[in-house]
Design an enzyme around this catalytic site. Structure first.
Site, PDB file in Angstrom:
ATOM      1  N   CYS A 190       0.273  42.533 -44.700  1.00  0.00           N
ATOM      2  CA  CYS A 190       0.551  43.605 -45.667  1.00  0.00           C
ATOM      3  C   CYS A 190      -0.700  44.146 -46.351  1.00  0.00           C
ATOM      4  CB  CYS A 190       1.576  43.136 -46.704  1.00  0.00           C
ATOM      5  SG  CYS A 190       1.053  41.757 -47.736  1.00  0.00           S
ATOM      6  N   CYS A 236       1.837  32.907 -48.061  1.00  0.00           N
ATOM      7  CA  CYS A 236       2.730  33.744 -48.853  1.00  0.00           C
ATOM      8  C   CYS A 236       4.128  33.144 -48.916  1.00  0.00           C
ATOM      9  CB  CYS A 236       2.771  35.155 -48.259  1.00  0.00           C
ATOM     10  SG  CYS A 236       3.706  36.343 -49.254  1.00  0.00           S
ATOM     11  N   GLY A 291      12.365  46.711 -45.955  1.00  0.00           N
ATOM     12  CA  GLY A 291      12.508  46.872 -44.515  1.00  0.00           C
ATOM     13  C   GLY A 291      13.940  46.693 -44.061  1.00  0.00           C
TER      14      GLY A 291
END
Length: 362
Positions: free
Chosen positions: A204, A111, A22
């Site tokens: 995601c 995460c 990104g």
């Protein structure tokens, strides 16, 4: 002292950048290359699209290729680190189990806590890096301390409350004093191929926010219907599966007529959805588990601001730390929609002090 706070020249500082493909992480890498650091990029391969129900989301094939192209433009090495098994166990399975327990989970926190700041950081240090640098919108200060990003619309500190002090000493966040327009301007200035790439709006592995589709695949039977009851236990209707609901929800209950009703609790043991009037959502006291403290020495009791949802402003509160990494939070004013599985995150003005997981809102 160089711009990342180390007492050495930039050229003598080896830096690993977490590259998601990104614009944020790409601009971060560009700024470090420009400053003269010894930079390499790492992109995580977190799941096999053939195994999950998702396609074309972050950390999948296209984003890995985008990250590789950015590294090629910048002239830095690029690595792909396969952490599929870890991500499945520590993030995806934890997400599903939390929903099955009647909670509203935040997989991005898990995460960051495990895959990124435990495993990726370990890999980076093993490659000789002095620091792991990410594109998160938070500010690093000597101490080490973590402060909210300058742009309140981009601040990501809520999702990083589980970062330890030892990890924080090896982390840096160059975008913390920037807003998104400034970040895109950096990417444009370096002619990066992702300069105009849209932001990801979803978790995601949950495309378009379709949580139920993912949960039904991960936990067959999770969408079993059950009773909708009021606080007295009176059956008002039938729900289509607890995975479709969260505390504070009003829409989609399928109960017509009468005063508005909101989800008060999910009861996985009885498979019931408890609903009630909006006043029943108000809460002054709740407990936290898994508390992480980022300050210098944890006081037993203190006043602070507590954020209970990522999109809501912090609330004035008194916090008492308890044994076994717990805490009890008493809000100065009652607040609605405090949900198990969300995080209660402590702030002293803009400084992140720590936080934990909400377990008992009432």
């Amino acid at each position: 002292m160089n711009s990342l706070g180390l007492d050495r020249a930039a050229a003598d500082t080896r830096v690993c950048v977490a590259m998601s493909g990104g614009v944020d992480s790409s601009a971060t890498a560009a700024l470090l290359v420009e400053a003269g650091y010894d930079v390499f990029g790492v992109t995580l391969k977190l799941y096999d699209m053939a195994v999950t129900v998702t396609t074309g989301t972050c950390c999948a094939g296209k984003d890995i290729r985008d990250a590789a192209k950015v590294c090629e433009v910048l002239g830095i090495p690029h690595h792909v680190l396969d952490l599929e098994d870890v991500f499945k166990k520590d993030v995806i399975d934890a997400f599903a189990d939390s929903y099955m327990a009647g909670e509203t989970p935040i997989p991005c926190v898990h995460c960051n806590e495990t895959v990124k700041f435990r495993d990726l950081l370990g890999f980076a240090l093993g490659q000789g890096a002095d620091l792991l640098v990410t594109g998160h919108y938070v500010r690093w200060r000597d101490g080490p301390q973590m402060w909210r990003g300058r742009d309140p619309q981009r601040d990501q500190s809520y999702f990083l409350f589980a970062t330890t002090r030892d990890q924080l000493s090896r982390l840096r966040f160059p975008l913390g004093d920037m807003d998104k327009d400034e970040t895109r301007a950096v990417a444009t200035r370096f002619a990066l191929p992702v300069a105009h790439k849209p932001d990801s709006q979803d978790i995601c592995f949950v495309p378009q926010g379709h949580y139920a589709d993912v949960l039904k695949k991960l936990r067959p039977g999770a969408a079993e219907p059950g009773e909708i009851v009021n606080q007295a236990g009176v059956v008002l209707g039938t729900h289509k599966g607890l995975i479709h609901y969260t505390v504070g929800q009003r829409r989609g209950l399928g109960i017509g007529g009468g005063d508005p009703l909101y989800v008060l609790a999910l009861e996985p043991e009885t498979h019931r959805l408890v609903v009630g009037p909006p006043d029943a959502l108000l809460c002054e006291d709740f407990s936290l588990r898994g508390v992480n403290w980022l300050g210098e020495g944890a006081p037993e009791e203190f006043d602070c601001a507590v954020k209970v949802r990522s999109t809501q402003p912090p609330l004035a509160a008194r916090v008492r730390l308890t044994e076994q990494d717990g805490a009890r939070v008493r809000l100065k004013e009652p607040h609605a929609g405090i949900a198990p599985g969300q995080a209660g995150v402590f702030y002293d003005n803009d400084r992140l002090l720590g936080g934990g997981w909400i377990t008992a809102p009432r």
